[in-house]
Design a protein around this motif. Structure first.
Motif, mmCIF file in Angstrom:
data_model
loop_
_atom_site.group_PDB
_atom_site.id
_atom_site.type_symbol
_atom_site.label_atom_id
_atom_site.label_comp_id
_atom_site.label_asym_id
_atom_site.label_seq_id
_atom_site.Cartn_x
_atom_site.Cartn_y
_atom_site.Cartn_z
ATOM 1 N N ALA A 1 5.692 9.603 20.840
ATOM 2 C CA ALA A 1 4.900 10.874 21.192
ATOM 3 C C ALA A 1 5.390 11.552 22.175
ATOM 4 N N ARG A 2 5.751 10.913 23.393
ATOM 5 C CA ARG A 2 6.043 11.442 24.400
ATOM 6 C C ARG A 2 7.505 12.351 24.317
ATOM 7 N N ASP A 3 8.429 11.865 23.511
ATOM 8 C CA ASP A 3 9.593 12.404 23.265
ATOM 9 C C ASP A 3 9.201 13.866 22.396
ATOM 10 N N LEU A 4 8.424 13.890 21.498
ATOM 11 C CA LEU A 4 7.983 14.927 20.589
ATOM 12 C C LEU A 4 7.414 15.943 21.563
ATOM 13 N N LEU A 5 6.351 15.546 22.566
ATOM 14 C CA LEU A 5 6.121 16.606 23.320
ATOM 15 C C LEU A 5 7.103 17.203 24.277
ATOM 16 N N ALA A 6 7.851 16.416 24.739
ATOM 17 C CA ALA A 6 8.850 17.001 25.514
ATOM 18 C C ALA A 6 9.828 18.059 24.850
ATOM 19 N N ARG A 7 10.112 17.884 23.621
ATOM 20 C CA ARG A 7 10.919 18.557 22.780
ATOM 21 C C ARG A 7 10.030 19.983 22.637
ATOM 22 N N VAL A 8 8.875 19.996 22.516
ATOM 23 C CA VAL A 8 8.292 21.292 22.530
ATOM 24 C C VAL A 8 7.561 21.845 23.874
ATOM 25 N N GLY A 9 7.823 21.140 24.904
ATOM 26 C CA GLY A 9 7.681 21.768 26.222
ATOM 27 C C GLY A 9 6.408 21.430 26.823
ATOM 28 N N ILE A 10 5.696 20.616 26.268
ATOM 29 C CA ILE A 10 4.588 20.236 26.896
ATOM 30 C C ILE A 10 4.122 18.915 27.017
ATOM 31 N N ALA A 11 5.242 18.115 27.687
ATOM 32 C CA ALA A 11 5.244 16.843 28.103
ATOM 33 C C ALA A 11 4.078 16.514 29.034
#
Length: 227
Positions: free
Chosen positions: A127-137
């Motif tokens: 989940a954290r990796d995916l959020l980082a990929r879309v710029g909203i970590a």
């Protein structure tokens, strides 16, 4: 082995709206989408694009024809096996994010993974990796009410890809956003798709966004044709 991830062959679907009224929305529809390919589906309201997406995503069944995902014919599977295939192989994104309001962004992405048997620590890391990929970590601990519409939709993208599906289906995923936010959110979606190599079928009214995909198709007389 074929690199076709989604194959729709000979799909037909008719809805009966009364004793004598029948509306045919799909008629011998065919479409192949390869792994790593993004295909835009453009069609006016009522033309059958949502029906096509629901059949492709195993949420509905055709009157005739077959749906193959990864070379496996899904059409004749039992309801239980279709549910498992839908959970593991297909990701959905809709015009409205449909996030669970009482959970944080991270938790909304973790929950479908837990339902799929993923360990909580692994689900949280993804989940954290995916959020980082879309710029909203930095929004991981925020609930939907504390996020903008564009941020909420990015979380919805991440949730759709949480279980690493092979196919992404999206129905007007930026249709509820203003033009500037729509462009930013769509760019994030494209980055996610390109980074994972899955096949994607994205219905949109936005011809500019459609033109940025690999191919554009439309529904004409119940059939899928090049736009």
């Amino acid at each position: 082995m074929s690199d076709v991830m989604l194959r729709l062959d000979g799909l037909s679907k008719t809805y009966n709206s009364g004793k004598t009224n029948a509306v045919t929305v799909l008629q011998d529809a065919k479409l192949d989408i390869k792994a790593g390919e993004m295909v835009a589906l453009v069609a006016p309201s009522g033309a059958g694009k949502s029906t096509l997406l629901h059949i492709a995503g195993l949420l509905d069944t055709p009157d005739t024809g077959t749906v193959e995902i990864g070379g496996v014919n899904m059409t004749g599977l039992s309801d239980r096996r279709r549910t498992i295939a839908r959970r593991q192989d297909v990701g959905f994104v809709y015009q409205f994010h449909h996030l669970l309001p009482e959970f944080t962004a991270e938790e909304n992405i973790v929950l479908p993974q837990l339902a799929n048997g993923i360990a909580k620590s692994d689900a949280e890391a993804r989940a954290r990796d995916l959020l980082a990929r879309v710029g909203i970590a930095d929004r991981a601990s925020h609930r939907p009410s504390a996020m903008s519409g564009g941020e909420q939709q990015r979380v919805a993208f991440c949730r759709a890809l949480a279980n690493a599906p092979r196919l992404l289906l999206a129905d007007e995923p930026t249709g509820n956003l203003d033009p500037g936010t729509s462009d930013q959110v769509f760019a994030a979606l494209m980055d996610l798709v390109r980074g994972t190599g899955l096949a994607a079928l994205i219905a949109t009214h936005n011809l500019e966004l459609a033109a940025r995909m690999d191919r554009v198709v439309k529904l004409d007389g119940g059939q899928v044709v090049a736009a």
